[in-house]
Design an enzyme around this catalytic site. Structure first.
Site, short mmCIF file in Angstrom:
data_model
loop_
_atom_site.label_atom_id
_atom_site.label_comp_id
_atom_site.label_asym_id
_atom_site.label_seq_id
_atom_site.Cartn_x
_atom_site.Cartn_y
_atom_site.Cartn_z
N GLU A 110 0.84 -1.21 0.00
CA GLU A 110 0.00 0.00 0.00
C GLU A 110 0.87 1.26 0.00
O GLU A 110 0.53 2.26 -0.62
CB GLU A 110 -0.92 0.03 1.21
CG GLU A 110 -2.00 -1.04 1.20
CD GLU A 110 -2.85 -1.00 2.45
OE1 GLU A 110 -3.98 -0.49 2.36
OE2 GLU A 110 -2.37 -1.46 3.51
N LYS B 95 -11.34 4.14 2.10
CA LYS B 95 -10.58 3.32 1.16
C LYS B 95 -11.63 2.53 0.38
O LYS B 95 -12.19 1.56 0.90
CB LYS B 95 -9.68 2.33 1.90
CG LYS B 95 -8.44 2.89 2.50
CD LYS B 95 -7.74 1.74 3.23
CE LYS B 95 -6.27 1.89 3.27
NZ LYS B 95 -5.62 0.76 3.92
#
Length: 122
Positions: free
Chosen positions: A21, A99
Site C-alpha cells: 500500500e 478506502k
C-alpha cells in the site's frame, strides 16, 4: 452554526498498513464538513467573508498524495488538524476518509474513518 459539505474528494495516496500500500498506493475518497458562520458572506456575497473551499480541497488532495502513514486514522487526523490550522473561520471539522478498495481478500466493501474535531481539542 452553518456548515459547508465537500464530498467525493478523490485522491491517490500511499497510506496503508501493508508494505505494498505504501509502495503501490491506492485511491482514497474524502468527505469534509466545515462548520463556520456564513451569515456575513450571505449578506456581502464576498468570498473574503467565507472560506474558499478550493483551498480546502487542494489541502486535502496534497495531504493524501504526499503523506505516508501506516494508519488511515492518522491521515484523517492530519487532514482535520490541517484544515483547522489553516482557517480562522472554521470552528469545527468532520473528516470521513474512505478506502474504496481496501486490499482485504474476499471483501468488496469500503473502509471509512470518521472523526470530528473542534478548535478547542486540536
Amino acid at each position: 452554526m452553518d456548515c459547508i459539505h465537500l464530498t467525493g474528494i478523490r485522491c491517490y495516496g500511499y497510506t496503508g498498513y501493508l508494505q505494498e500500500e505504501q509502495v503501490l498506493g491506492q485511491w482514497f475518497e474524502v468527505d469534509v464538513r466545515l462548520w463556520l458562520d456564513l451569515s456575513k458572506a450571505a449578506k456581502t456575497d464576498a468570498i473574503e467573508d467565507t472560506i474558499d473551499y478550493r483551498s480546502v480541497i487542494s489541502l486535502v488532495q496534497n495531504l493524501v498524495k504526499t503523506s505516508r502513514f501506516s494508519l488511515v486514522e492518522r491521515l484523517a487526523t492530519t487532514i482535520a488538524d490541517s484544515i483547522l490550522a489553516s482557517s480562522d473561520r472554521v470552528v469545527q471539522v468532520q473528516v470521513i476518509l474512505s478506502k474504496p478498495a481496501a486490499p482485504i481478500p474476499d471483501f468488496g466493501g469500503r473502509i471509512s474513518i470518521e472523526l470530528t474535531k473542534t478548535k478547542s481539542n486540536t
